[in-house]
Design a protein around this motif. Structure first.
Motif, mmCIF file in Angstrom:
data_model
loop_
_atom_site.group_PDB
_atom_site.id
_atom_site.type_symbol
_atom_site.label_atom_id
_atom_site.label_comp_id
_atom_site.label_asym_id
_atom_site.label_seq_id
_atom_site.Cartn_x
_atom_site.Cartn_y
_atom_site.Cartn_z
ATOM 1 N N THR A 1 4.187 28.717 54.803
ATOM 2 C CA THR A 1 4.182 28.595 56.269
ATOM 3 C C THR A 1 2.750 28.456 56.778
ATOM 4 N N ARG A 2 1.878 29.263 56.227
ATOM 5 C CA ARG A 2 0.466 29.213 56.629
ATOM 6 C C ARG A 2 -0.138 27.842 56.325
ATOM 7 N N LYS A 3 0.199 27.304 55.141
ATOM 8 C CA LYS A 3 -0.319 25.972 54.765
ATOM 9 C C LYS A 3 0.092 24.926 55.783
ATOM 10 N N LEU A 4 1.390 24.953 56.152
ATOM 11 C CA LEU A 4 1.882 23.978 57.140
ATOM 12 C C LEU A 4 1.147 24.130 58.461
ATOM 13 N N LEU A 5 1.036 25.366 58.930
ATOM 14 C CA LEU A 5 0.395 25.623 60.233
ATOM 15 C C LEU A 5 -1.045 25.126 60.220
ATOM 16 N N GLU A 6 -1.745 25.414 59.128
ATOM 17 C CA GLU A 6 -3.161 25.042 59.073
ATOM 18 C C GLU A 6 -3.329 23.541 58.894
ATOM 19 N N HIS A 7 -2.526 22.946 58.015
ATOM 20 C CA HIS A 7 -2.646 21.509 57.771
ATOM 21 C C HIS A 7 -2.405 20.709 59.051
ATOM 22 N N LEU A 8 -1.430 21.154 59.840
ATOM 23 C CA LEU A 8 -1.066 20.407 61.054
ATOM 24 C C LEU A 8 -1.945 20.774 62.250
ATOM 25 N N ASP A 9 -2.898 21.673 62.048
ATOM 26 C CA ASP A 9 -3.725 22.187 63.145
ATOM 27 C C ASP A 9 -2.808 22.611 64.301
ATOM 28 N N TYR A 10 -1.831 23.387 63.918
ATOM 29 C CA TYR A 10 -0.658 23.688 64.745
ATOM 30 C C TYR A 10 -0.974 24.759 65.785
ATOM 31 N N VAL A 11 -0.374 24.624 66.948
ATOM 32 C CA VAL A 11 -0.447 25.682 67.962
ATOM 33 C C VAL A 11 0.976 25.956 68.441
ATOM 34 N N GLY A 12 1.440 27.197 68.235
ATOM 35 C CA GLY A 12 2.800 27.573 68.634
ATOM 36 C C GLY A 12 3.553 28.161 67.457
ATOM 37 N N VAL A 13 4.880 28.271 67.644
ATOM 38 C CA VAL A 13 5.750 28.840 66.602
ATOM 39 C C VAL A 13 6.350 27.715 65.762
ATOM 40 N N LEU A 14 6.438 27.948 64.467
ATOM 41 C CA LEU A 14 7.053 26.997 63.527
ATOM 42 C C LEU A 14 8.014 27.784 62.633
ATOM 43 N N ALA A 15 9.152 27.169 62.291
ATOM 44 C CA ALA A 15 10.112 27.822 61.387
ATOM 45 C C ALA A 15 10.309 26.962 60.152
ATOM 46 N N LEU A 16 10.129 27.564 58.988
ATOM 47 C CA LEU A 16 10.307 26.856 57.719
ATOM 48 C C LEU A 16 11.551 27.411 57.036
ATOM 49 N N GLU A 17 12.508 26.525 56.724
ATOM 50 C CA GLU A 17 13.749 26.965 56.068
ATOM 51 C C GLU A 17 13.670 26.652 54.577
ATOM 52 N N LEU A 18 14.051 27.643 53.758
ATOM 53 C CA LEU A 18 13.912 27.506 52.308
ATOM 54 C C LEU A 18 15.157 28.033 51.592
ATOM 55 N N PHE A 19 15.373 27.505 50.373
ATOM 56 C CA PHE A 19 16.436 27.998 49.504
ATOM 57 C C PHE A 19 15.806 28.938 48.480
ATOM 58 N N ALA A 20 16.390 30.130 48.318
ATOM 59 C CA ALA A 20 15.899 31.090 47.314
ATOM 60 C C ALA A 20 16.728 30.939 46.053
ATOM 61 N N LEU A 21 16.021 30.767 44.950
ATOM 62 C CA LEU A 21 16.665 30.535 43.655
ATOM 63 C C LEU A 21 15.860 31.324 42.631
ATOM 64 N N GLY A 22 16.398 32.462 42.181
ATOM 65 C CA GLY A 22 15.615 33.334 41.294
ATOM 66 C C GLY A 22 14.351 33.773 42.011
ATOM 67 N N ASN A 23 13.206 33.614 41.335
ATOM 68 C CA ASN A 23 11.956 34.003 42.006
ATOM 69 C C ASN A 23 11.230 32.795 42.612
ATOM 70 N N LYS A 24 12.017 31.718 42.856
ATOM 71 C CA LYS A 24 11.424 30.504 43.442
ATOM 72 C C LYS A 24 11.977 30.259 44.849
ATOM 73 N N LEU A 25 11.210 29.527 45.623
ATOM 74 C CA LEU A 25 11.688 29.059 46.923
ATOM 75 C C LEU A 25 11.526 27.545 46.966
ATOM 76 N N LEU A 26 12.566 26.841 47.432
ATOM 77 C CA LEU A 26 12.484 25.388 47.609
ATOM 78 C C LEU A 26 12.605 25.094 49.095
ATOM 79 N N ALA A 27 11.660 24.306 49.620
ATOM 80 C CA ALA A 27 11.662 24.034 51.063
ATOM 81 C C ALA A 27 12.799 23.080 51.420
ATOM 82 N N ASN A 28 13.535 23.400 52.458
ATOM 83 C CA ASN A 28 14.579 22.491 52.957
ATOM 84 C C ASN A 28 14.025 21.667 54.121
ATOM 85 N N GLU A 29 13.633 22.361 55.196
ATOM 86 C CA GLU A 29 13.088 21.625 56.340
ATOM 87 C C GLU A 29 12.291 22.576 57.214
#
Ligand code: AMP
Length: 366
Positions: free
Chosen positions: A229-257
């Motif tokens: 989430t931090r990477k996205l916020l920083e890369h986009l020079d973002y201001v405001g709230v952002l929500a990242l949706e992910l799938f949890a699979l074992g000890n991994k997370l895969l980004a959905n949208e």
């Protein structure tokens, strides 16, 4: 300070309610008659890309923000030089096209399910061979709440998927047999300060969010989600709230949208966090100091879809939010939040609420 909000649905309404406590003025742009945010400020009833309405908003407001991600980017770019727009239109552009979004995740090293672009039936057949089945075919643009999606379980489904979605730009994505789904909600201000809310675990039904629970007792996943989430916020020079949706699979997370806005899975923050996502979004876009994102306990949220049954108004536990919308199958009309000291208590309360609400409304469109 006056904040112009594009969209006056329930997210606009909850932003508007938070604005009152911060002594910020709000006005809205929304073509629908009597949308939920009408109770919070004036609504200009014009299309989202109406050039005159947007120019007026730019002239009258100190900053423009939006509560849904399908605002036409080109229309916003026309006013970008005359008024600050937060979050940035680049975030909107990525979020509006699933291919663009996936390429952004890849560029940032955020793991995601395997995917292929699909322009022809042959592409779909090739994707099924290369990615394996099942896979889910999604429209690249304008999909939400599972709309514009088709699950291909066997090779016999290819033709049905192709005839349902052909004519639109598509992607095919590996079906993830996830353990559960999570969303990570973060906020960044113009000075670059970032705060991340405790991770939220979500259950969807028919592609629509059903329940959310936070925090999530999985320290490794919490850390991975916060870093992405931090990477996205920083890369986009973002201001405001952002929500990242992910799938949890074992000890991994895969980004959905990701959604470049306040999010349904963060509604629990109104009662359950020191500062709600709505207040923090406004704080960020208005240039105020961000508030703490710490939890106030174990939060649970149940969406009320299709109708708000009478029993939901008589519950002795939880806080009901009624958006004031006309009932319609599949429509998000409100939600109920519970906060408890322990996760088991929260789950027990949520189970009681769910049972009460479902029993009195067997046909909610869920
Ligand atoms: P989306 O509109 O992409 O957020 O999809 C809505 C819901 O459909 C997700 O929250 C998941 O529950 C489910 N879904 C979407 N894509 C996948 C996938 N690749 N694998 C498994 N479930 C999925």
């Amino acid at each position: 300070m006056r904040i112009g909000i594009i969209g006056a649905g329930q997210l606009g309404q909850m932003l508007g309610l938070a604005a009152r406590d911060l002594d910020l003025e709000v006005c809205f742009l929304d073509p629908s008659p009597a949308p939920p945010a009408t109770c919070c400020g004036p609504v200009v009833q014009r299309p989202f890309d109406d050039p005159d309405a947007l120019a007026d908003m730019a002239a009258l407001c100190d900053v423009i923000t939006y509560e849904f991600e399908n605002v036409p980017v080109a229309a916003l770019q026309k006013i970008e030089h005359s008024v600050p727009i937060h979050p940035p239109t680049a975030a909107l552009r990525h979020a509006q096209d699933r291919l663009d979004e996936k390429q952004l995740f890849e560029a940032l090293g955020v793991p995601l399910p395997g995917y292929r672009t699909v322009d022809t039936r042959a592409d779909l057949v090739a994707a099924a061979t290369e990615l394996g089945l099942p896979l889910v075919v999604k429209t690249r643009r304008l999909g939400y709440d599972g709309k514009g999606q088709f699950v291909v379980r066997t090779s016999d489904d290819v033709d049905a998927a192709w005839s349902a979605l052909r004519g639109q730009t598509l992607i095919a994505e590996q079906w993830v047999g996830f353990d559960f789904e999570v969303s990570s909600i973060g906020v960044r201000d113009a000075r670059g300060n970032v705060r991340i809310y405790p991770l939220t675990r979500n259950v969807h039904r028919n592609g629509i969010l059903h329940t959310s629970r936070s925090p999530v007792d999985a320290p490794e996943l919490v850390e991975i989600a916060a870093a992405a989430t931090r990477k996205l916020l920083e890369h986009l020079d973002y201001v405001g709230v952002l929500a990242l949706e992910l799938f949890a699979l074992g000890n991994k997370l895969l980004a959905n949208e990701f959604a470049p806005r306040v999010h349904n899975s963060g509604h629990w923050t109104i009662e359950g966090a020191a500062t709600s996502q709505f207040e923090n979004h406004l704080r960020a876009v208005a240039g105020l100091a961000l508030g703490s994102t710490a939890s106030r306990g174990h939060a649970g949220m149940l969406n009320l879809i299709g109708e708000i049954p009478a029993a939901a108004r008589e519950l002795e536990v939880g806080t009901l939010h009624d958006y004031g919308k006309q009932p319609r199958p599949g429509r998000k009309l409100g939600h109920i939040t519970v906060i408890a000291e322990r996760a088991e208590q929260r789950d027990a309360l949520l189970a009681i609420i769910e049972q009460t609400v479902t029993q009195s409304a067997p046909a909610t469109g869920n």
